[in-house]
Design a protein around this motif. Structure first.
Motif, short mmCIF file in Angstrom:
data_model
loop_
_atom_site.label_atom_id
_atom_site.label_comp_id
_atom_site.label_asym_id
_atom_site.label_seq_id
_atom_site.Cartn_x
_atom_site.Cartn_y
_atom_site.Cartn_z
N ASP A 40 0.74 -10.86 -60.32
CA ASP A 40 1.93 -11.16 -59.52
C ASP A 40 3.22 -10.68 -60.17
N GLY A 41 3.12 -10.07 -61.36
CA GLY A 41 4.29 -9.56 -62.06
C GLY A 41 4.72 -10.40 -63.23
N SER A 42 4.12 -11.58 -63.41
CA SER A 42 4.43 -12.41 -64.57
C SER A 42 3.81 -11.77 -65.82
N TYR A 43 4.30 -12.15 -66.99
CA TYR A 43 3.72 -11.61 -68.22
C TYR A 43 4.10 -12.48 -69.41
N ILE A 98 -2.27 -18.08 -76.94
CA ILE A 98 -0.84 -17.74 -77.02
C ILE A 98 -0.17 -18.76 -77.94
N THR A 99 0.10 -18.37 -79.15
CA THR A 99 0.68 -19.28 -80.14
C THR A 99 1.57 -18.47 -81.08
N GLY A 100 2.80 -19.01 -81.31
CA GLY A 100 3.75 -18.32 -82.16
C GLY A 100 4.97 -17.88 -81.36
N GLU A 101 5.67 -16.87 -81.89
CA GLU A 101 6.87 -16.37 -81.23
C GLU A 101 6.49 -15.41 -80.11
N GLY A 102 7.15 -15.59 -78.96
CA GLY A 102 6.87 -14.70 -77.85
C GLY A 102 7.90 -14.84 -76.73
N ARG A 103 7.61 -14.09 -75.65
CA ARG A 103 8.51 -14.09 -74.49
C ARG A 103 7.66 -14.23 -73.25
N ARG A 104 8.00 -15.20 -72.40
CA ARG A 104 7.23 -15.47 -71.17
C ARG A 104 8.14 -15.33 -69.97
N HIS A 105 7.67 -14.58 -68.98
CA HIS A 105 8.43 -14.39 -67.74
C HIS A 105 7.58 -14.86 -66.57
N TRP A 106 8.18 -15.69 -65.68
CA TRP A 106 7.50 -16.18 -64.49
C TRP A 106 8.05 -15.45 -63.27
N ALA A 107 7.20 -14.67 -62.61
CA ALA A 107 7.66 -13.87 -61.47
C ALA A 107 8.09 -14.74 -60.30
N SER A 132 9.56 -17.66 -60.19
CA SER A 132 10.87 -18.30 -60.32
C SER A 132 11.94 -17.36 -60.85
N GLY A 133 11.49 -16.31 -61.55
CA GLY A 133 12.45 -15.40 -62.16
C GLY A 133 12.96 -15.87 -63.50
N ASP A 134 12.47 -17.05 -64.00
CA ASP A 134 12.92 -17.58 -65.28
C ASP A 134 12.18 -16.90 -66.44
N THR A 135 12.84 -16.87 -67.58
CA THR A 135 12.26 -16.26 -68.78
C THR A 135 12.53 -17.15 -69.98
N PHE A 136 11.46 -17.37 -70.80
CA PHE A 136 11.62 -18.15 -72.02
C PHE A 136 11.26 -17.29 -73.22
N MET A 176 15.83 -20.47 -72.72
CA MET A 176 15.38 -20.31 -71.34
C MET A 176 16.52 -19.72 -70.52
N GLU A 177 16.23 -18.59 -69.87
CA GLU A 177 17.21 -17.95 -68.99
C GLU A 177 16.76 -18.17 -67.55
N TYR A 178 17.68 -18.71 -66.73
CA TYR A 178 17.34 -19.06 -65.36
C TYR A 178 17.84 -17.99 -64.39
N LYS A 179 16.99 -17.63 -63.44
CA LYS A 179 17.36 -16.61 -62.47
C LYS A 179 18.53 -17.05 -61.62
#
Length: 503
Positions: A54-57, A67-76, A78-82, A97-100
Motif C-alpha cells: 500500500d506504499g507504507s515502509y 524491527i528493533t533499533g533506530e529506524g524510520r516508519r511511514h504509514w501510507a 495516514s501519511g504520518d512518519t516516525f 513523529m511528523e503528522y501529515k
C-alpha cells in the motif's frame, strides 16, 4: 494488512527457509511484503528496508528478524512518519513523529503513542512542552496558544486541571485552580484594564463579581448651592453584598440637568439652549429626561468665578479637569469613548474618574459648575416682575433677549462678588448624578450598567432668594427646547445622610 502484526508476519517467510548471508532481496509469497537488505543466519539482520504494497515502509535496523533499533516508519494510510527507536516493530523510546495534517512531536513514546516527556507542535502551530500519558497532555506542562496566551501548570487528559498560571496576550494574568480547562476554585486575576479579583471561580466566572453600581445616600440628595459634596459608590453582587473581592474598575461621574416642556403652547425651562448647543436628551429612572451638565472640582484647578465669566462670554468650551486623580496611572482612561452618556454624548468632564478599591469608591469635592456656554439662565426677579406690567405680553426683556447670569437685569442686583459667586455655581434646581463603568477594556468583556442619583441643589443661605420663576408671571416663549425648570418653592440647605440606596 498493517501494524505490528503485519510487520512480524513479514519477518517469518513461509514455504521455504532463506539461508543467504549478506545482502539480499526477498518477495513474500502473498506479495504484500518485500524486503531489501542484510541477512544473517537466514534472518533479516542489520540494515534493511521492508516495503508494503500500500506504499507504507520501514527502513532501519533489524535484529534477528525483528524491527528493533533506530529506524524510520511511514504509514501510507495516514501519511504520518516516525523516526527514532523501535522495539519489536513498534516505536518505543525516543523519536520524532511528523503528522501529515500538520505539526510534529519530539519526545518519548511507548507502544507507538506519546508517553513521558515531549515537545508537541499541533496543526495550528500551538506549542506544548511537558508530560504525556496515553498520547494526551497529562501532568505538568507549558503551552503557547495560537492567540499568544501562555499556560504553565497541571494537565489531565488534554485539559488544564489542577493549579496553573495563564498569561494572556493582552497582559491579563490568572493564577489559581482549574477544572475541565476553565478557571474553577480559588484563584486571582490581574486584568489588563487594571481590575483585580481574588476569590472563588465557578465554570470560568468569578463567583463574587460585581453586577451593578449603587450610589449611597437618600433617594433624593440635597446639596447647598456652590458647596462641594462627596459621592460614595459601591459595587454590588447579585444578592446585594459588596463585591469586596474586586478592585480597580474605573468609574466616571457625570451630571445632567432636568429637561421639561411646561405646556403645548410654550417651551419654558430654566435654561435657554443655543441652537448650536442642542444636546441629546438622556433618559433617567426618575420619570424625566435631562441634558448634560458639567461636573468640576475646585481642588482640581477649575477656573474661578471671573475666569468662568470670561469663558462664558467668549462662548468657548469649559476646560477639561479631573477630580484630584492621577490620570497617568489610568492608562488613558480619561479618554473614554463617546456613548458613556445616553445618546453617545461625550461628558463635559471626562477626567472625573475613580478606581474602585475592594468594591468601594468615593468622589470627593464634587461641584456642579456654572452653566456652560450656550446655556442661558432666565432670572425672573422681583424688580423685573414689577416692571412686567409696563411691557408687552410675551416680551419680558428689552429687545427680546433674556438676561443671563453674566448679564443680570439692570438695577436688579449689584455688580461684584455676588454676581461672580452666582456665575461660578449651579443654579438651584433638579439634577441627576450618573456613575458609569468606563473600564477599558471591559473586565471579562462586561461593562456594569450605569447608576443614577436624583440631586437637588438648594439655596445656600436662607436670606438669599433662589432664582426661580416668580409666581403670577407668564412663561417666556423661547421658541427652542430648553432645560431644567426651577422648583417654585424656597429650598433650604440640608444634610446628606449616608444610607444605602441602589438605583
Amino acid at each position: 494488512m498493517d501494524g505490528p502484526a503485519a510487520d512480524r508476519r513479514a519477518h517469518e517467510p513461509t514455504g521455504r527457509l532463506w539461508a543467504a548471508e549478506g545482502y539480499g532481496v526477498y518477495v513474500y509469497p502473498n506479495s504484500f511484503f518485500r524486503y531489501e537488505g542484510e541477512w544473517k543466519g537466514g534472518r533479516k539482520h542489520g540494515h534493511g528496508k521492508l516495503l508494503f504494497k500500500d506504499g507504507s515502509y520501514y527502513e532501519g535496523a533489524f535484529v534477528d528478524g525483528e524491527i528493533t533499533g533506530e529506524g524510520r516508519r511511514h504509514w501510507a494510510w495516514s501519511g504520518d512518519t516516525f523516526s527514532g527507536q523501535f522495539v519489536l516493530g513498534e516505536p518505543q523510546g525516543y523519536g520524532v513523529m511528523e503528522y501529515k495534517t500538520g505539526g510534529c512531536y519530539e519526545g518519548e513514546v511507548s507502544h507507538g503513542v506519546r508517553e513521558g516527556h515531549g515537545f508537541l507542535v499541533d496543526r495550528d502551530r500551538q506549542v506544548y512542552q511537558g508530560s504525556f500519558h496515553d498520547n494526551k497532555r497529562h501532568g505538568p506542562g507549558q503551552m503557547l496558544f495560537k492567540n499568544g496566551d501562555k499556560y504553565d501548570g497541571d494537565w489531565v487528559r488534554d485539559q488544564r486541571q489542577g493549579h496553573g498560571v495563564l498569561r494572556c496576550a493582552d497582559g491579563s494574568t490568572y493564577e489559581g485552580q482549574w477544572h475541565s480547562d476553565v478557571f474553577s476554585g480559588l484563584g486571582s486575576m490581574a486584568h489588563c484594564s487594571g481590575v483585580t479579583y481574588y476569590g472563588l471561580w465557578i465554570n470560568g466566572h468569578p463567583a463574587e463579581q460585581a453586577t451593578r453600581i449603587a450610589i449611597l445616600g437618600p433617594e433624593v440628595m440635597e446639596v447647598a448651592q456652590g458647596s462641594p459634596f462627596s459621592v460614595n459608590v459601591q459595587l454590588l453582587q447579585d444578592h446585594g453584598e459588596i463585591a469586596k473581592s474586586e478592585s480597580g474598575r474605573v468609574l466616571h461621574i457625570s451630571a445632567g440637568v432636568r429637561y421639561v416642556q411646561l405646556s403645548a403652547y410654550s417651551e419654558v425651562s430654566f435654561f435657554k439652549v443655543d441652537r448650536d448647543n442642542q444636546e441629546t436628551l438622556m433618559q433617567t429612572p426618575f420619570g424625566f429626561e435631562c441634558i448634560p451638565y458639567p461636573v468640576s472640582s475646585p481642588a482640581a484647578g477649575v477656573p474661578g468665578p471671573r475666569a468662568a465669566k470670561r469663558g462664558a462670554e467668549a462662548d468657548v468650551p469649559l476646560p477639561r479637569r479631573d477630580l484630584e486623580l492621577d490620570l497617568g496611572a489610568l492608562h488613558g482612561q480619561e479618554d473614554t469613548p463617546g456613548g458613556l452618556l445616553a445618546g453617545g454624548h461625550t461628558p463635559h468632564c471626562p477626567g472625573a474618574c475613580r478606581r474602585v478599591d475592594q468594591g468601594c469608591a468615593e468622589f470627593t469635592d464634587v461641584l456642579l459648575g456654572p452653566p456652560p456656554p450656550g446655556y442661558h439662565p432666565f432670572l425672573f426677579l422681583d424688580s423685573l416682575h414689577k416692571k412686567a406690567g409696563s411691557r408687552s405680553r410675551g416680551g419680558l426683556h428689552p429687545r427680546g433677549a433674556p438676561p443671563t447670569a453674566q448679564e443680570p437685569p439692570g438695577g436688579n442686583r449689584p455688580e461684584g462678588r455676588a454676581t461672580e459667586e452666582q456665575a461660578a455655581a449651579a443654579y438651584p434646581g433638579e439634577y441627576v448624578l450618573m456613575i458609569h463603568d468606563v473600564t477599558t477594556p471591559p473586565f471579562l468583556g462586561r461593562t456594569l450598567p450605569p447608576a443614577f442619583k436624583h440631586l437637588r441643589v438648594v439655596v445656600k443661605r436662607a436670606d438669599q432668594p433662589p432664582h426661580v420663576l416668580e409666581e403670577g408671571l407668564k412663561p417666556q416663549v423661547a421658541g427652542r427646547p430648553m432645560a431644567a425648570p426651577q422648583s417654585h418653592q424656597r429650598l433650604g440647605e440640608a444634610p446628606c445622610p449616608q444610607e444605602a440606596t441602589s438605583v
